[in-house]
Write an enzyme that holds these catalytic residues in place. Structure first.
Site, PDB file in Angstrom:
ATOM      1  N   HIS A  54       0.856  -1.197   0.000  1.00 21.19           N
ATOM      2  CA  HIS A  54       0.000   0.000   0.000  1.00 21.19           C
ATOM      3  C   HIS A  54       0.885   1.238   0.000  1.00 21.19           C
ATOM      4  O   HIS A  54       2.051   1.180   0.404  1.00 21.19           O
ATOM      5  CB  HIS A  54      -0.925   0.012   1.221  1.00 21.19           C
ATOM      6  CG  HIS A  54      -0.200  -0.096   2.526  1.00 21.19           C
ATOM      7  ND1 HIS A  54       0.271  -1.300   3.020  1.00 21.19           N
ATOM      8  CD2 HIS A  54       0.176   0.840   3.427  1.00 21.19           C
ATOM      9  CE1 HIS A  54       0.888  -1.087   4.167  1.00 21.19           C
ATOM     10  NE2 HIS A  54       0.857   0.210   4.436  1.00 21.19           N
ATOM     11  N   HIS A 113       1.106   5.253   1.264  1.00 21.23           N
ATOM     12  CA  HIS A 113       0.564   6.290   2.145  1.00 21.23           C
ATOM     13  C   HIS A 113       0.568   7.640   1.423  1.00 21.23           C
ATOM     14  O   HIS A 113       1.577   8.010   0.813  1.00 21.23           O
ATOM     15  CB  HIS A 113       1.456   6.463   3.384  1.00 21.23           C
ATOM     16  CG  HIS A 113       1.525   5.270   4.284  1.00 21.23           C
ATOM     17  ND1 HIS A 113       0.893   5.202   5.512  1.00 21.23           N
ATOM     18  CD2 HIS A 113       2.168   4.084   4.146  1.00 21.23           C
ATOM     19  CE1 HIS A 113       1.154   4.046   6.089  1.00 21.23           C
ATOM     20  NE2 HIS A 113       1.924   3.342   5.287  1.00 21.23           N
TER      21      HIS A 113
END
Ligand code: AMP
Ligand code: ZN
Length: 146
Positions: free
Chosen positions: A98, A100
């Protein structure tokens, strides 16, 4: 093994979903570093950036870039950090790739880690170490034809 981001993508666990399509979801981080901290998450499970197919990487980073644009140009955040953590020494705690997107405000209290001055010796060591592997960069670029 259960994966919290897979559970969220399957709607087995709640999240504040900001954007979603067939491949990607963007959610609010449950423990934000700053107001507006987002996570851009491919729905497919890949452990870290190095494990993720190039097309998925491209879509993830392009969407992260769009939110960086929104934060600066529409929501007046004077700064933004766009980062991924890979491996526990880098602070990864959820082992599902992922990115940020962290809008930054003056005096928001988020501090950078320690730094050292780059020496000539260190610079030449790293330059020669990485120069052996630049074909990997070319193979990634070949996959997206740029
Ligand atoms: P990292 O693996 O260090 O890149 O960070 C994982 C991030 O996921 C952290 O910033 C957590 O606050 C966030 N996080 C963990 N569980 C959830 C959840 N259920 N919903 C939203 N964010 C989460
Ligand atoms: Zn997962």
């Amino acid at each position: 093994m259960t994966c919290v981001f897979c559970e969220i993508s399957r709607k087995e666990k709640p999240a504040h979903i900001i954007y979603e399509d067939k491949d990607i979801m963007v959610i609010l981080d449950i423990n934000p570093i700053s107001k507006g901290h987002l996570l851009v998450i491919p729905k497919e499970h890949h452990e870290a950036i190095q494990d993720t197919p190039v097309k998925t990487l491209v879509k993830t980073w392009v969407i992260a870039s769009a939110f960086a644009k929104i934060y600066r140009d529409k929501l007046k955040a004077p700064g933004v950090n766009v980062i991924t953590n890979s491996g526990s020494p880098a602070g990864q705690v959820v082992f599902h790739f992922h990115v940020h997107v962290i809008p930054r405000w003056e005096q928001d209290g988020f501090k950078k880690g320690g730094r050292h001055v780059l020496s000539e010796e260190e610079a030449s060591e790293i330059t020669s170490m990485l120069s052996d592997y630049l074909d990997i960069v070319k193979s990634y670029l070949n996959e997206i034809s740029i």
